[in-house]
Design a protein around this motif. Structure first.
Motif, PDB file in Angstrom:
ATOM      1  N   GLY A 149      23.976 -11.715   2.275  1.00  0.00           N
ATOM      2  CA  GLY A 149      22.922 -11.190   1.444  1.00  0.00           C
ATOM      3  C   GLY A 149      22.685  -9.770   1.304  1.00  0.00           C
ATOM      4  N   ASN A 150      22.533  -9.304  -0.094  1.00  0.00           N
ATOM      5  CA  ASN A 150      22.424  -8.023  -0.158  1.00  0.00           C
ATOM      6  C   ASN A 150      21.039  -7.368   0.110  1.00  0.00           C
ATOM      7  N   THR A 151      19.990  -8.264  -0.283  1.00  0.00           N
ATOM      8  CA  THR A 151      18.457  -7.753  -0.113  1.00  0.00           C
ATOM      9  C   THR A 151      17.945  -8.810   0.936  1.00  0.00           C
ATOM     10  N   VAL A 152      16.641  -8.522   1.046  1.00  0.00           N
ATOM     11  CA  VAL A 152      15.875  -9.248   1.875  1.00  0.00           C
ATOM     12  C   VAL A 152      15.365 -10.490   1.072  1.00  0.00           C
ATOM     13  N   GLU A 153      15.151 -10.454  -0.048  1.00  0.00           N
ATOM     14  CA  GLU A 153      14.874 -11.599  -0.798  1.00  0.00           C
ATOM     15  C   GLU A 153      16.119 -12.831  -0.662  1.00  0.00           C
ATOM     16  N   GLU A 154      17.336 -11.976  -0.954  1.00  0.00           N
ATOM     17  CA  GLU A 154      18.330 -12.993  -1.049  1.00  0.00           C
ATOM     18  C   GLU A 154      18.684 -13.753   0.358  1.00  0.00           C
ATOM     19  N   MET A 155      18.481 -13.040   1.357  1.00  0.00           N
ATOM     20  CA  MET A 155      18.414 -13.576   2.648  1.00  0.00           C
ATOM     21  C   MET A 155      17.405 -14.659   2.890  1.00  0.00           C
ATOM     22  N   ARG A 156      16.263 -14.144   2.538  1.00  0.00           N
ATOM     23  CA  ARG A 156      15.233 -15.196   2.742  1.00  0.00           C
ATOM     24  C   ARG A 156      15.479 -16.584   1.915  1.00  0.00           C
ATOM     25  N   ASP A 157      15.802 -16.402   0.659  1.00  0.00           N
ATOM     26  CA  ASP A 157      16.117 -17.401  -0.215  1.00  0.00           C
ATOM     27  C   ASP A 157      17.202 -18.442   0.467  1.00  0.00           C
ATOM     28  N   ARG A 158      18.120 -17.765   1.046  1.00  0.00           N
ATOM     29  CA  ARG A 158      19.437 -18.640   1.390  1.00  0.00           C
ATOM     30  C   ARG A 158      18.790 -19.108   2.861  1.00  0.00           C
ATOM     31  N   ALA A 206       0.881  -1.286   0.106  1.00  0.00           N
ATOM     32  CA  ALA A 206      -0.078  -0.048  -0.036  1.00  0.00           C
ATOM     33  C   ALA A 206       0.693   1.415  -0.001  1.00  0.00           C
ATOM     34  N   PRO A 207       1.684   1.383   0.840  1.00  0.00           N
ATOM     35  CA  PRO A 207       2.571   2.533   1.042  1.00  0.00           C
ATOM     36  C   PRO A 207       3.564   2.848  -0.061  1.00  0.00           C
ATOM     37  N   GLY A 208       3.779   1.669  -0.907  1.00  0.00           N
ATOM     38  CA  GLY A 208       4.917   1.811  -2.024  1.00  0.00           C
ATOM     39  C   GLY A 208       6.293   1.689  -1.474  1.00  0.00           C
ATOM     40  N   LEU A 209       6.339   1.034  -0.058  1.00  0.00           N
ATOM     41  CA  LEU A 209       7.724   1.005   0.672  1.00  0.00           C
ATOM     42  C   LEU A 209       8.385  -0.515   0.051  1.00  0.00           C
ATOM     43  N   THR A 210       9.422  -0.693  -0.375  1.00  0.00           N
ATOM     44  CA  THR A 210      10.152  -1.873  -0.468  1.00  0.00           C
ATOM     45  C   THR A 210      10.410  -2.458   0.923  1.00  0.00           C
ATOM     46  N   GLN A 211      10.420  -3.860   0.458  1.00  0.00           N
ATOM     47  CA  GLN A 211      10.719  -4.699   1.806  1.00  0.00           C
ATOM     48  C   GLN A 211      12.116  -4.421   2.121  1.00  0.00           C
ATOM     49  N   ASP A 212      13.024  -4.255   1.158  1.00  0.00           N
ATOM     50  CA  ASP A 212      14.445  -3.816   1.901  1.00  0.00           C
ATOM     51  C   ASP A 212      14.359  -2.462   2.634  1.00  0.00           C
TER      52      ASP A 212
END
Length: 260
Positions: free
Chosen positions: A232-241, A198-204
């Motif tokens: 991991g440089n991003t939230v997605e990378e950390m989560r995937d790992r 909604a607010p357009g905030l990225t997960q990072d």
């Protein structure tokens, strides 16, 4: 089932109901509607507004019809949510070796044949559905989840686990380990992602904002060290790992218990 003097009846299910459409005198079946359109609109609304923002009246407005028109196709709101849940389960890509040949589909050269890789594929697909549709985990705990897509998924998972060599009496336990891990991981991941839409905030941005708010708190020193080592440089990378490594732990545990 009786509890004391009270009879407890299970929630009705759209998959066990014989009623196809309400028969009200004077009502005419609406033109241009069908189950596919109604369920698709339901999923769009649930994705955008969540379970708390969903109503039959809101759905009717989305479809440009009256709420009564929707009831030609579904008996209750609960039944509609069941249909949406099964549609979401239908988005899970299944390993062909587990489900057998499907008309019009051929094996991909990249199709995993080993049960471990098939289980990883199923787990990753299951996770993606729960993150893409953050309302799915709540419905999984509310409804029987016995629709056709859910049954195909369940049978595929059973076939994959049976190929692991586990005895039949241990298969559901092993699947519970994987299911509950993915369910918990996907639920938290989906809940974290939802406020960002909604607010357009990225997960990072949300992650770094959260971490910066506790950077001066001594009680978080150990957590910060672990987070730094995590990489991991991003939230997605950390989560995937984390997901990949944790799932490997689960599979290694299944193998160890099978061979013991």
């Amino acid at each position: 089932m009786a509890t004391g003097s009270r009879t407890v009846r299970p929630r009705s299910s759209v998959w066990l109901s014989e009623r196809k459409a309400p028969k009200r005198k004077g009502d005419q079946q609406p033109v241009g509607l069908d189950h596919v359109k109604i369920v698709a609109a339901t999923m769009r609304l649930l994705d955008a507004e969540g379970l708390s923002g969903f109503s039959m009246r809101r759905l009717a407005a989305e479809l440009g019809v009256t709420a009564m028109s929707v009831y030609w196709y579904v008996e209750t709101k609960d039944h509609l949510l069941e249909l949406a849940l099964d549609a979401a389960m239908g988005e899970i890509a299944l390993p062909m070796e587990a489900v057998g040949p499907v008309e019009g589909q051929e094996h991909s050269p990249a199709e995993p044949r080993d049960w471990r890789e098939q289980l990883r594929r199923l787990a990753a697909e299951y996770r993606q559905v729960m993150v893409r549709h953050s309302w799915v985990p709540a419905l999984l705990g509310e409804y029987l989840n016995i629709g056709p897509n859910a049954v195909v998924f369940s049978n595929a998972a059973l076939a994959v686990m049976r190929n692991s060599g586990l005895p039949d009496d241990k298969i559901t336990s092993a699947l519970s380990l994987v299911y509950q891990f993915v369910y918990g991981f996907g639920t938290i991941e989906g809940r974290f992602a939802a406020p960002c839409r909604a607010p357009g905030l990225t997960q990072d941005e949300l992650f770094h904002e959260t971490m910066s708010s506790v950077e001066d708190r001594m009680e978080f020193d150990e957590s910060r060290k672990i987070m730094k080592a995590r990489g991991g440089n991003t939230v997605e990378e950390m989560r995937d790992r984390d997901f990949t490594f944790a799932l490997d732990f689960a599979i290694a545990g299944i193998e160890a218990l099978r061979d013991r």
